[in-house]
Design a protein around this motif. Structure first.
Motif, PDB file in Angstrom:
ATOM      1  N   LEU A 146     -10.906  97.930 -37.694  1.00  9.75           N
ATOM      2  CA  LEU A 146      -9.356  98.658 -37.842  1.00  9.75           C
ATOM      3  C   LEU A 146      -8.868  98.025 -39.026  1.00  9.75           C
ATOM      4  O   LEU A 146      -8.093  98.937 -39.617  1.00  9.75           O
ATOM      5  CB  LEU A 146      -8.717  98.278 -36.504  1.00  9.75           C
ATOM      6  N   VAL A 147      -8.928  96.943 -39.290  1.00  6.81           N
ATOM      7  CA  VAL A 147      -8.380  96.533 -40.601  1.00  6.81           C
ATOM      8  C   VAL A 147      -8.776  97.030 -41.660  1.00  6.81           C
ATOM      9  O   VAL A 147      -7.934  97.291 -42.706  1.00  6.81           O
ATOM     10  CB  VAL A 147      -8.380  94.876 -40.594  1.00  6.81           C
ATOM     11  N   ALA A 148      -9.972  97.040 -41.991  1.00  9.17           N
ATOM     12  CA  ALA A 148     -10.799  97.817 -43.028  1.00  9.17           C
ATOM     13  C   ALA A 148     -10.269  99.123 -43.204  1.00  9.17           C
ATOM     14  O   ALA A 148     -10.014  99.760 -44.135  1.00  9.17           O
ATOM     15  CB  ALA A 148     -12.319  97.758 -42.981  1.00  9.17           C
ATOM     16  N   GLN A 149     -10.186  99.753 -41.967  1.00  8.03           N
ATOM     17  CA  GLN A 149      -9.815 101.272 -41.830  1.00  8.03           C
ATOM     18  C   GLN A 149      -8.202 101.278 -42.229  1.00  8.03           C
ATOM     19  O   GLN A 149      -7.959 102.413 -43.100  1.00  8.03           O
ATOM     20  CB  GLN A 149      -9.884 101.790 -40.645  1.00  8.03           C
ATOM     21  N   SER A 150      -7.524 100.627 -41.923  1.00  9.93           N
ATOM     22  CA  SER A 150      -6.168 100.526 -42.399  1.00  9.93           C
ATOM     23  C   SER A 150      -5.968 100.479 -43.747  1.00  9.93           C
ATOM     24  O   SER A 150      -5.006 101.128 -44.256  1.00  9.93           O
ATOM     25  CB  SER A 150      -5.233  99.426 -41.631  1.00  9.93           C
ATOM     26  N   VAL A 151      -6.484  99.340 -44.296  1.00  8.67           N
ATOM     27  CA  VAL A 151      -6.492  99.143 -45.678  1.00  8.67           C
ATOM     28  C   VAL A 151      -6.950 100.307 -46.727  1.00  8.67           C
ATOM     29  O   VAL A 151      -6.487 100.778 -47.571  1.00  8.67           O
ATOM     30  CB  VAL A 151      -7.120  97.774 -46.264  1.00  8.67           C
ATOM     31  N   ALA A 152      -8.053 100.979 -46.174  1.00 12.59           N
ATOM     32  CA  ALA A 152      -8.595 102.030 -46.801  1.00 12.59           C
ATOM     33  C   ALA A 152      -8.003 103.426 -46.777  1.00 12.59           C
ATOM     34  O   ALA A 152      -7.774 104.047 -47.828  1.00 12.59           O
ATOM     35  CB  ALA A 152      -9.911 102.385 -46.105  1.00 12.59           C
ATOM     36  N   GLU A 153      -7.046 103.747 -45.651  1.00 14.72           N
ATOM     37  CA  GLU A 153      -6.188 104.776 -45.633  1.00 14.72           C
ATOM     38  C   GLU A 153      -5.151 104.581 -46.383  1.00 14.72           C
ATOM     39  O   GLU A 153      -4.730 105.743 -46.993  1.00 14.72           O
ATOM     40  CB  GLU A 153      -5.856 104.884 -43.973  1.00 14.72           C
ATOM     41  N   GLN A 154      -4.545 103.633 -46.495  1.00 13.22           N
ATOM     42  CA  GLN A 154      -3.449 103.228 -47.649  1.00 13.22           C
ATOM     43  C   GLN A 154      -3.771 103.188 -48.847  1.00 13.22           C
ATOM     44  O   GLN A 154      -3.098 103.656 -49.691  1.00 13.22           O
ATOM     45  CB  GLN A 154      -2.805 101.722 -47.250  1.00 13.22           C
ATOM     46  N   PRO A 199     -15.491 102.755 -46.390  1.00  9.63           N
ATOM     47  CA  PRO A 199     -15.134 103.539 -47.597  1.00  9.63           C
ATOM     48  C   PRO A 199     -13.990 104.288 -47.549  1.00  9.63           C
ATOM     49  O   PRO A 199     -13.703 104.928 -46.849  1.00  9.63           O
ATOM     50  CB  PRO A 199     -16.322 104.430 -47.895  1.00  9.63           C
ATOM     51  N   ALA A 200     -13.217 104.327 -48.827  1.00  9.77           N
ATOM     52  CA  ALA A 200     -11.943 104.894 -49.035  1.00  9.77           C
ATOM     53  C   ALA A 200     -12.118 105.989 -50.246  1.00  9.77           C
ATOM     54  O   ALA A 200     -12.534 105.585 -51.342  1.00  9.77           O
ATOM     55  CB  ALA A 200     -10.715 104.111 -49.578  1.00  9.77           C
ATOM     56  N   LEU A 201     -12.150 107.255 -49.815  1.00  7.42           N
ATOM     57  CA  LEU A 201     -12.286 108.332 -50.694  1.00  7.42           C
ATOM     58  C   LEU A 201     -11.160 108.727 -51.537  1.00  7.42           C
ATOM     59  O   LEU A 201     -10.451 109.332 -50.928  1.00  7.42           O
ATOM     60  CB  LEU A 201     -13.135 109.659 -50.026  1.00  7.42           C
ATOM     61  N   THR A 202     -11.097 107.943 -52.544  1.00  4.05           N
ATOM     62  CA  THR A 202      -9.689 108.250 -53.455  1.00  4.05           C
ATOM     63  C   THR A 202      -9.990 109.448 -54.436  1.00  4.05           C
ATOM     64  O   THR A 202     -11.142 109.974 -54.729  1.00  4.05           O
ATOM     65  CB  THR A 202      -9.322 107.162 -53.981  1.00  4.05           C
ATOM     66  N   LYS A 203      -9.097 109.696 -55.340  1.00  2.94           N
ATOM     67  CA  LYS A 203      -9.138 110.812 -56.314  1.00  2.94           C
ATOM     68  C   LYS A 203     -10.121 110.476 -57.367  1.00  2.94           C
ATOM     69  O   LYS A 203     -10.640 111.005 -58.100  1.00  2.94           O
ATOM     70  CB  LYS A 203      -7.815 111.290 -56.873  1.00  2.94           C
ATOM     71  N   SER A 204     -10.130 109.155 -57.606  1.00  3.97           N
ATOM     72  CA  SER A 204     -11.118 108.568 -58.767  1.00  3.97           C
ATOM     73  C   SER A 204     -12.328 108.207 -58.147  1.00  3.97           C
ATOM     74  O   SER A 204     -13.279 107.793 -58.695  1.00  3.97           O
ATOM     75  CB  SER A 204     -10.523 107.049 -58.964  1.00  3.97           C
ATOM     76  N   GLY A 226     -14.615 100.803 -51.819  1.00  6.26           N
ATOM     77  CA  GLY A 226     -15.143 100.057 -50.773  1.00  6.26           C
ATOM     78  C   GLY A 226     -14.213  98.935 -50.375  1.00  6.26           C
ATOM     79  O   GLY A 226     -13.797  98.053 -51.104  1.00  6.26           O
ATOM     80  N   VAL A 227     -14.161  98.785 -49.085  1.00  8.53           N
ATOM     81  CA  VAL A 227     -13.320  97.770 -48.410  1.00  8.53           C
ATOM     82  C   VAL A 227     -13.904  96.935 -47.428  1.00  8.53           C
ATOM     83  O   VAL A 227     -14.647  97.811 -46.433  1.00  8.53           O
ATOM     84  CB  VAL A 227     -12.132  98.432 -47.578  1.00  8.53           C
ATOM     85  N   LYS A 228     -14.226  95.734 -47.577  1.00 10.90           N
ATOM     86  CA  LYS A 228     -14.928  94.704 -46.719  1.00 10.90           C
ATOM     87  C   LYS A 228     -14.026  93.748 -46.093  1.00 10.90           C
ATOM     88  O   LYS A 228     -12.988  93.396 -46.858  1.00 10.90           O
ATOM     89  CB  LYS A 228     -16.190  94.064 -47.318  1.00 10.90           C
ATOM     90  N   VAL A 229     -14.157  93.430 -45.045  1.00  9.65           N
ATOM     91  CA  VAL A 229     -13.194  92.615 -44.075  1.00  9.65           C
ATOM     92  C   VAL A 229     -14.140  91.630 -43.129  1.00  9.65           C
ATOM     93  O   VAL A 229     -15.024  92.131 -42.523  1.00  9.65           O
ATOM     94  CB  VAL A 229     -12.226  93.301 -43.089  1.00  9.65           C
ATOM     95  N   TRP A 230     -13.874  90.407 -43.312  1.00 13.01           N
ATOM     96  CA  TRP A 230     -14.419  89.197 -42.701  1.00 13.01           C
ATOM     97  C   TRP A 230     -13.213  88.559 -41.793  1.00 13.01           C
ATOM     98  O   TRP A 230     -12.137  88.106 -42.589  1.00 13.01           O
ATOM     99  CB  TRP A 230     -15.104  88.091 -43.367  1.00 13.01           C
TER     100      TRP A 230
END
Length: 213
Positions: A119-127, A192-197, A201-205
């Protein structure tokens, strides 16, 4: 070793459990495996508003049990259990299960969404997709995780961050992160965050403390 192996896979059978728990013959193995992947993909997409963190699957003879770990169980269950009934009908149709009693859905509440690496990785990726500054996102996420009671945390973002021409890797760490000890209860997720560029990748431990072996 800490960078060469999946932190959860390294601890399977000691401090971590399998997300799919069943046994079958060689002929049905690939069918069940493909079905597990399909169930996870469907539920992770459909139940996103409920704050779903993980899906565990158990199988016995002619029985399939799906355990859902969500941060907002009230949204999943719905008024009078209507949401759960609708979800069960959806899965029965998608998996072609004829007998309703052969499928069981068990919702479980996550104590804290900020202690779920997924959930933390998903939140960072969405932002990141909204083009917010990476360093600020990592600092905010790190603060939330540590306030939730984690012993340590690490966040790594890699790719064309902020639309840069050259891909780079940025990271933030706080507290204790003993990846070499089996006693440490480490939660890990990559999103993974699909940006315009392109993909970032976002990894969280997240270190939740120690468990008894």
């Amino acid at each position: 070793m800490g960078q060469k192996i999946h932190p959860i896979g390294f601890r399977l059978g000691v401090g971590a459990s399998w997300q799919s728990r069943w046994f079958t013959t060689d002929s049905k193995y690939r069918i069940f495996l493909a079905e597990d992947i399909k169930i996870r993909e469907l539920l992770m997409k459909k139940l996103r508003p409920t704050g779903i963190g993980s899906v565990e699957i158990e199988r016995s003879i002619n029985k399939l049990k799906v355990i859902l770990f969500v941060s907002r169980p009230g949204v999943l269950i719905g008024r009078g259990g209507a949401g759960l009934t609708e979800l069960k009908k959806f899965l029965l149709k998608e998996l072609n299960i004829k007998e309703e009693n052969n499928l069981e859905i068990a919702p479980m509440e996550l104590k804290s969404a900020d202690l779920s690496a997924y959930l933390v990785a998903q939140s960072v990726a969405e932002q990141l997709i909204k083009r917010l500054p990476a360093q600020r996102l990592m600092n905010q996420a790190m603060d939330r995780v540590m306030r939730a009671g984690a012993k340590g945390a690490r966040i790594v973002i890699s790719g064309r961050i902020g639309g840069a021409e050259i891909a780079r890797r940025e990271w933030k760490a706080q507290g204790n992160m003993p990846l070499h000890t089996l006693r440490a209860n480490i939660d890990f997720a990559a999103y993974p965050a699909l940006t315009k560029s392109g993909f970032v990748g976002v990894k969280v431990w997240i270190n939740k403390g120690e468990v008894e072996i």
